[in-house]
Design a protein around this motif. Structure first.
Motif, mmCIF file in Angstrom:
data_model
loop_
_atom_site.group_PDB
_atom_site.id
_atom_site.type_symbol
_atom_site.label_atom_id
_atom_site.label_comp_id
_atom_site.label_asym_id
_atom_site.label_seq_id
_atom_site.Cartn_x
_atom_site.Cartn_y
_atom_site.Cartn_z
ATOM 1 N N VAL A 40 30.085 -10.799 -57.767
ATOM 2 C CA VAL A 40 28.833 -10.263 -58.319
ATOM 3 C C VAL A 40 27.726 -10.304 -57.273
ATOM 4 N N THR A 41 27.782 -11.262 -56.367
ATOM 5 C CA THR A 41 26.756 -11.349 -55.326
ATOM 6 C C THR A 41 27.077 -10.474 -54.117
ATOM 7 N N PRO A 44 25.676 -6.387 -54.571
ATOM 8 C CA PRO A 44 24.238 -6.186 -54.330
ATOM 9 C C PRO A 44 23.845 -6.384 -52.862
ATOM 10 N N TYR A 251 12.631 -5.223 -58.327
ATOM 11 C CA TYR A 251 13.251 -6.530 -58.094
ATOM 12 C C TYR A 251 12.248 -7.658 -58.275
ATOM 13 N N SER A 290 24.025 -16.561 -65.869
ATOM 14 C CA SER A 290 23.385 -15.285 -66.203
ATOM 15 C C SER A 290 22.242 -14.984 -65.246
ATOM 16 N N ALA A 293 23.627 -13.808 -61.798
ATOM 17 C CA ALA A 293 24.258 -12.495 -61.916
ATOM 18 C C ALA A 293 23.212 -11.394 -62.096
ATOM 19 N N LEU A 294 22.265 -11.599 -62.992
ATOM 20 C CA LEU A 294 21.257 -10.575 -63.263
ATOM 21 C C LEU A 294 20.277 -10.424 -62.103
ATOM 22 N N VAL A 297 22.058 -8.235 -59.736
ATOM 23 C CA VAL A 297 22.086 -6.872 -60.282
ATOM 24 C C VAL A 297 20.747 -6.193 -60.014
ATOM 25 N N ALA A 298 19.665 -6.947 -60.152
ATOM 26 C CA ALA A 298 18.334 -6.396 -59.874
ATOM 27 C C ALA A 298 18.207 -5.986 -58.412
ATOM 28 N N ALA A 300 20.679 -4.899 -56.543
ATOM 29 C CA ALA A 300 21.448 -3.659 -56.399
ATOM 30 C C ALA A 300 20.693 -2.473 -56.978
ATOM 31 N N VAL A 301 20.127 -2.638 -58.155
ATOM 32 C CA VAL A 301 19.370 -1.550 -58.787
ATOM 33 C C VAL A 301 18.181 -1.158 -57.928
#
Length: 311
Positions: A40-41, A44, A251, A290, A293-294, A297-298, A300-301
């Protein structure tokens, strides 16, 4: 070199409970749930390195090689720790404890998987990413598992550095070098690891004590542990803000809000411990999963959207 400890029982001992299939047992050796968080890391970090969406082929190869490298480290960890796994409730169902995989086979499996992961990353990405992933594997096995884990309460602090490497591997796979944002993300995971793992160890401290592993909750008071968790939580959130120069408000807004939630839970747990009230360390443990992970994700977004950086 420290010798790999022997198993707590002979390999001819009968299995405990229902046996898994052979394939499932070997997969279990790699600890898939641990690998999930590492990957997950990675993605991103690749997005931020690319400042957009990197080649899907490169992402796939990097994830495959990284997963194999982490799986190899976990399999070798199972071999080295099979004696203490046998006396801990949390780990007593691992394949070597249940005699589902012979120790020799598990050792060979881990070594071969590590060698293949190096080849996958070298041929599919670049030599630097392969070297970094292999260095993390060797550090996890020979420094954390065989030296630090059984000797110091700071084991997870320094041993956790291996779990920080996927972000650097992902960055190197895209750019062919290591730059300061990769080191900041490394720092985020490094500082996040102690509150994440110590909150879990607070629940299972009797397990660790029985196994003779000096995790911090075993050798320090609960108040000392919760205070250190809070300190590392503050350091983690502070480190996330060092990415402001290469990210936009998307972010930054998430890092501030999610960081505040993380700190509130850590502070409440410390306050409960300090005042002698009931507390549940697993609440912080699950939130920490969480949160990380989130947060990534931020990242990456933010990179995919391509808004201008705030600085």
């Amino acid at each position: 070199m420290t010798a790999i400890p022997s198993s707590a029982a002979p390999e001819s001992a009968p299995p405990a409970g229902r046996r898994r299939g052979v394939l499932a047992a070997y997969v279990a050796l790699t600890k898939p749930r641990v690998i999930e968080l590492l990957l997950v890391t990675t993605i991103p970090a690749m997005f931020l390195a690319q400042r957009g969406i990197p080649s899907l082929w490169l992402v796939a190869v990097t994830l495959l090689g990284g997963a194999m490298s982490a799986g190899a480290a976990n399999a070798l960890n199972c071999v080295a720790d099979s004696d203490i796994d046998a006396v801990m409730n949390r780990t007593k169902k691992r394949p070597l404890v249940r005699y589902e995989v012979p120790r020799r086979n598990a050792l060979i499996f881990g070594i071969v998987l590590g060698l293949v992961s190096f080849a996958v990353l070298w041929l599919g990405a670049n030599l630097l990413s392969a070297i970094l992933a292999t260095a993390a594997l060797l550090f996890y096995v020979f420094v954390y598992t065989l030296v630090l884990k059984r000797r110091t309460s700071q084991n997870i602090v320094w041993g956790g550095a291996a779990g920080c490497m996927p972000v650097v591997v992902g960055w190197a796979a895209v750019t062919g070098k290591v730059e300061w944002p990769a080191l900041v993300m490394f720092g985020v995971v490094f500082l996040w690891t102690p509150p994440h793992f110590w909150s879990l160890a607070m629940k299972y401290k009797d397990d660790y004590a029985r196994a003779g592993v000096p995790m911090l909750p075993v050798v320090a008071t609960t108040r000392q542990v919760s205070a250190r968790i809070l300190a590392y939580s503050w350091a983690t959130v502070g480190c996330t803000l060092l990415l402001v120069p290469v990210t936009s408000w998307v972010y930054v807004a998430f890092a501030v809000l999610a960081g505040a939630a993380f700190l509130i839970v850590a502070q409440r747990m410390h306050a409960a411990v300090r005042n002698g009230r009931a507390y549940n360390p697993m609440k912080l443990f699950h939130l920490s999963n969480s949160y990380l992970a989130l947060l990534f994700v931020a990242i990456a977004v933010d990179a995919a959207v391509g808004l201008p950086a705030l600085v």
